[in-house]
Design a protein around this motif. Sequence first.
Motif, PDB file in Angstrom:
ATOM      1  N   ASN A 111      -3.790   1.846  -5.829  1.00 38.67           N
ATOM      2  CA  ASN A 111      -3.194   0.493  -5.373  1.00 38.67           C
ATOM      3  C   ASN A 111      -4.711  -0.329  -5.184  1.00 38.67           C
ATOM      4  OD1 ASN A 111      -1.133   1.861  -4.658  1.00 38.67           O
ATOM      5  ND2 ASN A 111      -1.399   2.438  -2.467  1.00 38.67           N
ATOM      6  N   MET A 112      -5.691   0.101  -4.881  1.00 38.05           N
ATOM      7  CA  MET A 112      -6.795  -0.596  -4.711  1.00 38.05           C
ATOM      8  C   MET A 112      -7.426  -0.961  -6.301  1.00 38.05           C
ATOM      9  SD  MET A 112      -9.574   2.465  -3.812  1.00 38.05           S
ATOM     10  CE  MET A 112     -11.067   2.372  -4.567  1.00 38.05           C
ATOM     11  N   PRO A 134       0.697  -1.242   0.039  1.00 37.55           N
ATOM     12  CA  PRO A 134      -0.081   0.029   0.069  1.00 37.55           C
ATOM     13  C   PRO A 134       0.898   1.328   0.041  1.00 37.55           C
ATOM     14  CG  PRO A 134      -0.033  -1.058   2.267  1.00 37.55           C
ATOM     15  CD  PRO A 134       0.792  -1.680   1.258  1.00 37.55           C
TER      16      PRO A 134
END
Length: 264
Positions: A160-161, A152
């Motif tokens: 990132n997500m 992260p």
Amino acid sequence: MNSQNLAGKTALVTGASIGIGRAAAISLAKRGANVAVNYRSQPEKAAEVVETIEKLGGQAIAVQGDVADLAAVQGMVEQAVAKFGSLDVAVSNAAYSDRQRYFEADLDGFRRTVDVTMWGAFHLLHAATQQMLKQGNGGVITFVSSPHAFIPAPRAMAYNMSKAALDHMAKTAAIEVAEFGIRINICQPGWTDTPGERKFASEETLQTSGAKIPLGRLGTPEEMGEAIAYLCDPANSYMTGATLLVDGGISLPWWGNRGSAAPG
């Protein structure tokens, strides 16, 4: 010397006018593939990639479109098939990222990151799979992800997500289409010296930070392009749902960094 294992096959690479996408398109062409070079807003760069492939003796076309738009992605697939007769390889590379702390982020940029990086990948997956099923000869789809799918990095929540979602998307799809001979894999390039990175960091920062990576430097687009082409190559036809990490050791524990000692 690259193999010609992809001779007679057609590949579509999104975000292929610069950086890793450009290198992937050229690596696939070196293996014999006809290549549809997708771009959104840099036609001159896409034309340079097409010209480079043609100088290598290959065939290529530039196809414009925003991967965040499903209809545009479907149109890219149609153009590739109209020109070359099939779609056998698809590489989801296009991405977008703003770098801000999530509670200060411009939410339009946050949504744009997700729309391009996650939904753009799904759009290519959906359109390419439908074409491959229609052809009935299998195919290969490769997702360009990132170690940030599991590391992260701060100031990059949307990116990132999106990459984490992309990895699960790819693995789920790999299960669902294996019976049709369609292979789906993931390449996770580490910190790579691309125009996108140079948007956020100076030459000095890239050199200084790169020296702290266990292998002592940033990766090159060409190295990542070769890794992507490896996953697409029929010589590796027993690979599906696999993740190829090409990061110079950056995701190793922090004590793996140069000059650091293990704790304890």
